[in-house]
Motif scaffolding. Structure first.
Motif, short mmCIF file in Angstrom:
data_model
loop_
_atom_site.label_atom_id
_atom_site.label_comp_id
_atom_site.label_asym_id
_atom_site.label_seq_id
_atom_site.Cartn_x
_atom_site.Cartn_y
_atom_site.Cartn_z
N TRP A 57 0.84 -1.11 0.30
CA TRP A 57 -0.15 0.18 -0.11
C TRP A 57 0.84 1.15 0.01
CZ3 TRP A 57 -4.93 0.88 -1.06
CH2 TRP A 57 -5.79 -0.24 -0.77
N LEU A 100 -8.49 2.81 -3.54
CA LEU A 100 -8.72 1.96 -2.33
C LEU A 100 -9.37 0.83 -2.87
CD1 LEU A 100 -10.05 4.43 0.50
CD2 LEU A 100 -7.73 3.23 0.29
N TYR A 114 -2.97 12.90 4.10
CA TYR A 114 -2.54 14.28 4.29
C TYR A 114 -1.79 14.78 3.03
CZ TYR A 114 0.04 18.01 6.38
OH TYR A 114 0.44 19.28 6.51
N ASN A 122 -7.77 -3.17 -2.65
CA ASN A 122 -8.26 -4.28 -2.07
C ASN A 122 -8.53 -5.37 -2.98
OD1 ASN A 122 -9.05 -3.49 0.73
ND2 ASN A 122 -9.63 -1.57 -0.16
N LEU A 172 -1.06 -2.23 5.27
CA LEU A 172 -1.88 -1.08 5.61
C LEU A 172 -2.41 -0.93 6.88
CD1 LEU A 172 -3.51 1.60 3.95
CD2 LEU A 172 -5.20 -0.15 3.95
N ASN A 173 -2.17 0.04 7.39
CA ASN A 173 -2.63 0.59 8.73
C ASN A 173 -3.21 2.14 8.75
OD1 ASN A 173 -0.12 2.34 9.65
ND2 ASN A 173 0.79 0.48 9.11
N SER A 174 -3.85 2.14 9.73
CA SER A 174 -4.47 3.63 9.64
C SER A 174 -3.40 4.88 9.65
CB SER A 174 -5.34 3.88 11.07
OG SER A 174 -4.62 3.74 12.32
N ALA A 175 -2.19 4.73 10.41
CA ALA A 175 -1.15 5.64 10.62
C ALA A 175 -0.40 6.02 8.97
CB ALA A 175 -0.02 5.36 11.67
N TYR A 200 -2.07 5.14 6.11
CA TYR A 200 -3.05 5.65 5.44
C TYR A 200 -3.33 7.21 5.48
CZ TYR A 200 -7.38 6.48 2.91
OH TYR A 200 -8.49 7.15 2.10
N PHE A 201 -3.45 7.48 6.66
CA PHE A 201 -3.73 9.14 6.94
C PHE A 201 -2.50 9.86 6.89
CE2 PHE A 201 -7.41 7.06 9.57
CZ PHE A 201 -8.23 7.88 9.13
N SER A 202 -1.26 9.42 6.63
CA SER A 202 -0.20 10.26 6.12
C SER A 202 -0.13 10.22 5.01
CB SER A 202 1.26 9.29 6.93
OG SER A 202 2.19 9.91 6.25
#
Length: 262
Positions: free
Chosen positions: A67, A140, A161, A144, A151-154, A156-158
């Motif tokens: 990812w 996305l 941004y 998938n 893939l993790n939330s940190a 993905y959000f990085s």
């Protein structure tokens, strides 16, 4: 305020039934699909041997089957390709009145010229952000389907941004195109300007001065220039924002005082 809302509604209706609207989404959606091709090649060692130039390109860009690489590719495609697609959107919104011979009709409306221009800029912003969001959602979905890992939330959000900051920078730098559409009374001048900025962005960035050329900054921020992203500084962003502001006010002033008697 009421007349401004009506101007925005009129612009929405004009673009709602336009085929160009969907063409931009299809063209912009090629980036996630191209990224999927890279990922499929990386997933299949046999395909790597037969892919030739694509495999070499993937290796040169340090792509891996995860990812992190795929989301990074989406951001880079936005920073480089977004200048072209967003520029096309601005050219269409501000230039179509002249190609359709309806520019003089706008002057007969009980709405100020500035509000007409503001409505067009608002549609430009909404259209471009819709393009950015659609590519993110498509990415996305494809990721998938390909079952990319790590893939993790940190993470993905990085990436998210960086993605939307890149979209914002690319959108801001598109305002001068509106001026060229009105000044050139059609599509040719703004599209020619977009082509020139893309060429100069590549040349100037390669020469090491891309941090001070506003149309190169979104691409550098996206990471497409590799380590050159670290060279971006406060001055770089001030130049970009000032260019966007100048593009907006120049467009408003020219449209407000332009002579449409002929």
């Amino acid at each position: 305020m009421k007349s401004q809302l009506k101007a925005i509604q009129a612009e929405l209706l004009k673009n709602k039934y336009s085929r160009i609207f969907w063409v931009t989404f299809i063209a912009f959606g090629l980036a996630p699909l191209m990224g999927a091709v890279f990922m499929l090649i990386l997933q299949n060692p046999a395909a790597m041997e037969n892919a030739g130039g694509l495999a070499a390109k993937a290796e040169a860009m340090h792509f891996t089957n995860d990812w992190n690489s795929y989301l990074g590719l989406l951001t880079q495609a936005l920073g480089v390709g977004g200048v072209l697609i967003f520029g096309f959107v601005a050219s269409w919104i501000f230039g179509r009145e002249y190609s359709d011979s309806t520019a003089k009709d706008l002057m007969a409306l009980p709405t100020s010229r500035i509000k007409i221009i503001n409505a067009k800029f608002i549609i430009y912003i909404l259209w471009c952000f819709a393009l950015a969001i659609s590519n993110q959602l498509l990415g996305l979905l494809i990721g998938n389907i390909l079952q990319l890992h790590d893939l993790n939330s940190a993470l993905y959000f990085s990436h998210l941004y960086n993605y939307f900051i890149t979209a914002l920078l690319t959108l801001i730098i598109g305002t001068p195109i509106a001026f060229f559409a009105i000044w050139g009374k059609g599509y040719l001048a703004p599209l020619g300007f977009v082509a020139l900025t893309l060429v100069f962005a590549q040349v100037i960035a390669a020469a090491g001065f891309g941090t001070y050329f506003p149309w190169a900054i979104p691409g550098l921020f996206s990471g497409s220039g590799g380590d050159y992203k670290e060279d971006l500084n406060v001055t770089s962003y001030i130049i970009l924002v000032c260019t966007g502001i100048a593009g907006y006010f120049t467009t408003c002033l020219y449209f407000k005082h332009a002579d449409y008697s002929k």
